[in-house]
Structures are given as C-alpha cells and as structure tokens.
Design an enzyme around this catalytic site. Structure first.
Site, mmCIF file in Angstrom:
data_model
loop_
_atom_site.group_PDB
_atom_site.id
_atom_site.type_symbol
_atom_site.label_atom_id
_atom_site.label_comp_id
_atom_site.label_asym_id
_atom_site.label_seq_id
_atom_site.Cartn_x
_atom_site.Cartn_y
_atom_site.Cartn_z
ATOM 1 N N LYS A 1 -46.062 -15.868 -40.764
ATOM 2 C CA LYS A 1 -46.630 -15.671 -42.155
ATOM 3 C C LYS A 1 -48.101 -16.242 -42.048
ATOM 4 O O LYS A 1 -48.493 -16.698 -40.914
ATOM 5 C CB LYS A 1 -45.922 -17.121 -42.821
ATOM 6 C CG LYS A 1 -44.488 -16.706 -43.412
ATOM 7 C CD LYS A 1 -44.076 -17.820 -43.789
ATOM 8 C CE LYS A 1 -42.329 -18.191 -43.838
ATOM 9 N NZ LYS A 1 -41.962 -19.251 -44.312
ATOM 10 N N ARG B 1 -32.324 -27.136 -51.760
ATOM 11 C CA ARG B 1 -32.567 -27.385 -53.162
ATOM 12 C C ARG B 1 -31.661 -26.621 -54.124
ATOM 13 O O ARG B 1 -31.198 -27.169 -55.014
ATOM 14 C CB ARG B 1 -33.993 -26.681 -53.273
ATOM 15 C CG ARG B 1 -35.141 -27.503 -52.577
ATOM 16 C CD ARG B 1 -36.463 -26.586 -52.598
ATOM 17 N NE ARG B 1 -36.283 -25.283 -51.908
ATOM 18 C CZ ARG B 1 -37.218 -24.268 -51.589
ATOM 19 N NH1 ARG B 1 -38.287 -24.579 -51.837
ATOM 20 N NH2 ARG B 1 -36.791 -23.283 -50.804
ATOM 21 N N HIS C 1 -40.093 -32.390 -49.129
ATOM 22 C CA HIS C 1 -40.125 -32.534 -47.834
ATOM 23 C C HIS C 1 -40.135 -34.234 -47.338
ATOM 24 O O HIS C 1 -39.299 -34.758 -46.467
ATOM 25 C CB HIS C 1 -41.006 -32.016 -46.962
ATOM 26 C CG HIS C 1 -41.445 -30.632 -46.962
ATOM 27 N ND1 HIS C 1 -42.337 -29.733 -47.493
ATOM 28 C CD2 HIS C 1 -40.411 -29.571 -46.667
ATOM 29 C CE1 HIS C 1 -42.410 -28.438 -47.484
ATOM 30 N NE2 HIS C 1 -40.928 -28.309 -46.952
ATOM 31 N N SER D 1 -43.196 -24.872 -50.942
ATOM 32 C CA SER D 1 -44.708 -24.832 -50.502
ATOM 33 C C SER D 1 -45.284 -23.669 -51.140
ATOM 34 O O SER D 1 -46.440 -23.838 -51.437
ATOM 35 C CB SER D 1 -44.448 -24.912 -49.162
ATOM 36 O OG SER D 1 -44.078 -26.136 -48.542
HETATM 37 O O1 PNS Z 1 -39.865 -24.182 -43.633
HETATM 38 P P1 PNS Z 1 -39.113 -22.953 -43.211
HETATM 39 O O2 PNS Z 1 -40.374 -21.991 -43.108
HETATM 40 O O3 PNS Z 1 -38.065 -22.675 -44.159
HETATM 41 O O4 PNS Z 1 -38.698 -22.973 -41.724
HETATM 42 C C1 PNS Z 1 -38.031 -22.240 -40.930
HETATM 43 C C2 PNS Z 1 -37.689 -22.314 -39.412
HETATM 44 C C3 PNS Z 1 -39.276 -22.730 -38.919
HETATM 45 C C4 PNS Z 1 -36.766 -23.616 -39.172
HETATM 46 C C5 PNS Z 1 -37.066 -21.239 -38.934
HETATM 47 O O5 PNS Z 1 -37.940 -20.222 -39.405
HETATM 48 C C6 PNS Z 1 -36.940 -21.409 -37.327
HETATM 49 O O6 PNS Z 1 -36.101 -21.947 -37.078
HETATM 50 N N1 PNS Z 1 -37.753 -20.594 -36.560
HETATM 51 C C7 PNS Z 1 -37.688 -20.638 -35.174
HETATM 52 C C8 PNS Z 1 -37.190 -19.323 -34.762
HETATM 53 C C9 PNS Z 1 -35.551 -19.612 -34.300
HETATM 54 O O7 PNS Z 1 -35.250 -20.412 -34.037
HETATM 55 N N2 PNS Z 1 -34.781 -18.452 -35.045
HETATM 56 C C10 PNS Z 1 -33.535 -18.336 -34.708
HETATM 57 C C11 PNS Z 1 -32.641 -19.199 -36.274
HETATM 58 S S1 PNS Z 1 -32.694 -18.160 -37.351
#
Ligand code: PNS
Length: 162
Positions: free
Chosen positions: A41, A92, A17, A130
C-alpha cells in the site's frame, strides 16, 4: 512473561486501535505495537510519522508496558524474534472475519506455537477504519472522535495536504 505483538499498518492510528491496545495492555506483561514497513500500500503517513503518532498517543493515554516498532517480512518471524507468543488483532464486523480467519490459518501454519487473540470493537467503532479516516480527512471532513485527540490536529493537517 506474556508478550503480545499488535501488528498493523496504522495509517493512521484510530480510536479503535487505541481501544484494542488499551485492553491488550491490561492482559499482557508487554505489548509491541509494530508497523509493517514496505507494505504494497502507498501510505499517507511515513513509518517514522506513524511511530511518533502512536508513541504520543501511548504517552498521552498513560498506557504502560507498550513499545512501538516497525518490521518487515513475516509477522510470526517478527513475533518470535521479540519472544511474543501472541498476536493481537481487532475485529469490527463480520467483514473482518474472513480476512482475519485466513490470516490466522496461514500464521498457524507458519508458527503453530503462536496464538492470535482478538478484541471485539466497541459498537461505535464498528464502522471505523484507517482508510475511512484518510478519505474523510482528505476531503475536508471532520475526523474528530475518530482518531485520538492528541494526534487529531497533526492528522487533520497532513490529510488536508493530500
Ligand atoms: O492493519 P492491517 O493492514 O490489516 O495489518 C495487516 C498485517 C500487517 C497484520 C498483515 O498484512 C501481515 O501480517 N503482514 C506481514 C506479512 C505476513 O506475515 N504474511 C503472512 C500472514 S497472511
């Protein structure tokens, strides 16, 4: 002004990150690192702990023009509220691609004016996540080199309590 939003769970923030943030901060006038609240989660670190950990890393690394926030709801809605025209994500391996591809398609559907930019992980970070840090730390393994050094102790102690 080019504003980027780097959204994620960051549970915990890793050297991968940090690498993404480092590169993003050199390309944007302002970057918001924003932690998703109330995700389905069950997080190990509370939102407040993650904000504090990331702020410490940013200050230790001397990265400018970065602010740490939390959000809930849609990422694109949060981006619009911040005036961010770009979402920042790390890639990644090929396994990330499918997830990122679908997220990008949905985000574009919701907000075509917002672009997502991707930073490729260093080869040595391609295995890093993570969840693996949480697993190793909670099983008593060393997470040295996987998380920024200034927060390693805090993360190690917290994971050992799991
Ligand atoms: O680090 P992560 O857990 O892969 O991050 C995921 C994240 C937070 C970017 C994603 O879950 C997200 O954007 N969640 C908010 C809900 C949203 O906007 N959903 C529509 C897009 S799929």
């Amino acid at each position: 002004m080019k504003i980027g939003l780097y959204p994620g769970s960051f549970d915990p923030f890793t050297v991968g990150h940090l690498d993404v943030l480092w590169h993003a901060s050199s390309l944007f006038d302002r970057v918001y690192v924003s932690i998703l609240r109330n995700s389905a989660k069950q997080p190990v670190f509370t939102e407040e702990e993650r904000v504090d950990l990331i702020r410490k890393v940013i200050s230790d690394a001397g990265i400018d023009r970065v602010e740490v926030l939390t959000f809930d709801g849609l990422t694109v809605k949060h981006a619009k509220a911040l005036g961010a025209g770009y979402l920042i994500r790390g890639l990644r391996a090929i396994t990330d691609f499918e997830y990122e591809f679908s997220m990008d398609a949905l985000n574009r559907h919701l907000a075509p004016e917002i672009q997502t930019v991707y930073f490729m992980a260093k080869p040595e970070h391609s295995f890093l996540s993570s969840s693996k840090v949480r697993e190793i730390g909670s099983l008593g393994g060393s997470i040295h080199g996987l998380v920024p050094e200034c927060i390693e102790k805090m993360i190690t102690e917290r994971l050992a309590q799991q």
